[in-house]
Design a protein around this motif. Structure first.
Motif, PDB file in Angstrom:
ATOM      1  N   SER A  47      50.435  46.070 -34.407  1.00  0.00           N
ATOM      2  CA  SER A  47      51.451  46.279 -35.442  1.00  0.00           C
ATOM      3  C   SER A  47      52.730  46.837 -34.846  1.00  0.00           C
ATOM      4  O   SER A  47      53.842  46.484 -35.261  1.00  0.00           O
ATOM      5  N   ASN A  48      52.583  47.697 -33.845  1.00  0.00           N
ATOM      6  CA  ASN A  48      53.732  48.302 -33.188  1.00  0.00           C
ATOM      7  C   ASN A  48      54.658  47.241 -32.600  1.00  0.00           C
ATOM      8  O   ASN A  48      55.886  47.345 -32.699  1.00  0.00           O
ATOM      9  N   LEU A  96      46.519  53.753 -43.356  1.00  0.00           N
ATOM     10  CA  LEU A  96      47.278  52.512 -43.217  1.00  0.00           C
ATOM     11  C   LEU A  96      48.715  52.687 -43.685  1.00  0.00           C
ATOM     12  O   LEU A  96      49.661  52.226 -43.033  1.00  0.00           O
ATOM     13  N   ALA A 138      56.393  45.523 -35.936  1.00  0.00           N
ATOM     14  CA  ALA A 138      56.979  46.318 -37.010  1.00  0.00           C
ATOM     15  C   ALA A 138      58.205  47.107 -36.563  1.00  0.00           C
ATOM     16  O   ALA A 138      59.201  47.191 -37.291  1.00  0.00           O
ATOM     17  N   TYR A 181      52.768  58.126 -36.984  1.00  0.00           N
ATOM     18  CA  TYR A 181      52.084  57.033 -36.298  1.00  0.00           C
ATOM     19  C   TYR A 181      50.861  57.523 -35.526  1.00  0.00           C
ATOM     20  O   TYR A 181      49.780  56.951 -35.637  1.00  0.00           O
ATOM     21  N   GLY A 219      47.044  49.524 -34.665  1.00  0.00           N
ATOM     22  CA  GLY A 219      48.350  50.155 -34.474  1.00  0.00           C
ATOM     23  C   GLY A 219      49.101  49.573 -33.294  1.00  0.00           C
ATOM     24  O   GLY A 219      50.330  49.477 -33.319  1.00  0.00           O
ATOM     25  N   TYR A 225      52.099  52.318 -41.147  1.00  0.00           N
ATOM     26  CA  TYR A 225      53.240  51.417 -41.309  1.00  0.00           C
ATOM     27  C   TYR A 225      54.513  52.164 -41.710  1.00  0.00           C
ATOM     28  O   TYR A 225      55.620  51.730 -41.356  1.00  0.00           O
ATOM     29  N   LEU A 264      55.741  53.393 -38.309  1.00  0.00           N
ATOM     30  CA  LEU A 264      56.336  52.326 -37.505  1.00  0.00           C
ATOM     31  C   LEU A 264      57.703  51.919 -38.047  1.00  0.00           C
ATOM     32  O   LEU A 264      58.651  51.703 -37.279  1.00  0.00           O
ATOM     33  N   ALA A 265      57.806  51.789 -39.373  1.00  0.00           N
ATOM     34  CA  ALA A 265      59.092  51.426 -39.970  1.00  0.00           C
ATOM     35  C   ALA A 265      60.144  52.509 -39.704  1.00  0.00           C
ATOM     36  O   ALA A 265      61.291  52.209 -39.361  1.00  0.00           O
TER      37      ALA A 265
END
Length: 244
Positions: free
Chosen positions: A86-87, A16, A90, A129, A83, A20, A23-24
């Motif tokens: 979230s993509n 996790l 994020a 990712y 994912g 993230y 992604l960031a």
């Protein structure tokens, strides 16, 4: 807690964090390409063009485009993972945050340095990712869904999608340039390199489930019998699947 569940929980937490962080970093690296002003990756060209036409920030446009692409998964019978969802949010938020922090650049040396940093960090983000194994990004899901529905190769589907995206973005005013070419040439080898660094080396039959209940590991490498197929086979050498 059993000795088996403790390592499994630790692996899930690590994945996790990796998801993230990737992604960031992907959003931040995309913002660096914007600040370099020497050309963006194909979807970035479209986002920039739409941002210029609508007055929205490029990060917000990225979120809207990601959501629209995710809706296209419905007729293709693709199922999003953690994912994937979230993509959508994020990357755009990280992109706008970085653009607010990094000022405009002046001078070719600074712009070239930021361009190179952006491409390399994008490769790092891609490795993070993908190796987290929480599902493909919405744009990759569109590619694999079209591949499954048409029977055409993934390479052809990706090429057709990205050509359409970059041409549309350019016509809308998006930025093409040496950065676009550098990204196209470098991102595959970079993603492959960093994927090997961040990949989990545990045995492939040591399966676990993600928070959405989808299997992760060997069971996630192929579609279920009779299913439309939602999982992407792990990239082989020379075949990087980007989180877009």
């Amino acid at each position: 807690m059993s000795t088996a569940s403790a390592p499994r929980g630790a692996r899930l937490t690590r994945r996790l964090v990796q998801l993230y962080a990737g992604l960031a970093l992907y959003g931040a690296s995309s913002a660096l390409l914007v600040r370099a002003g020497l050309g963006l990756e194909p979807w970035g060209v479209l986002h920039q063009g739409l941002a210029g036409r609508t007055g929205l920030s490029i990060g917000v446009v990225s979120i809207v485009v990601g959501a629209v692409v995710l809706l296209l998964w419905i007729p293709l019978r693709q199922r999003p993972g953690l994912g994937t969802v979230s993509n959508v949010f994020a990357v755009g938020l990280a992109m706008d945050g970085t653009l607010a922090f990094v000022p405009a650049l002046h001078g070719p040396a600074a712009r070239i340095a930021v361009l190179v940093a952006g491409v390399v960090l994008n490769g790092v983000a891609t490795g993070l990712y993908i190796a987290a194994r929480f599902g493909p990004g919405p744009r990759d899901g569109l590619m694999t869904g079209l591949h499954l529905r048409t029977g055409r190769s993934i390479r052809l589907m990706r090429t057709l999608i990205e050509v359409a995206v970059v041409v549309s973005g350019f016509l809308l005013g998006g930025s093409l340039g040496v950065g676009t070419v550098l990204y196209a040439l470098a991102i595959g080898p970079l993603a492959q390199f960093f994927l090997r660094i961040f990949a989990d080396d545990r045995e492939p039959d040591d399966e676990e489930e993600d928070p959405a209940g989808e299997p992760v590991g060997e069971a996630a490498a192929a579609p279920a019998p009779g299913d439309g197929g939602t999982c992407v086979t792990p990239p082989t050498p020379g075949q990087a699947i980007l989180p877009r």
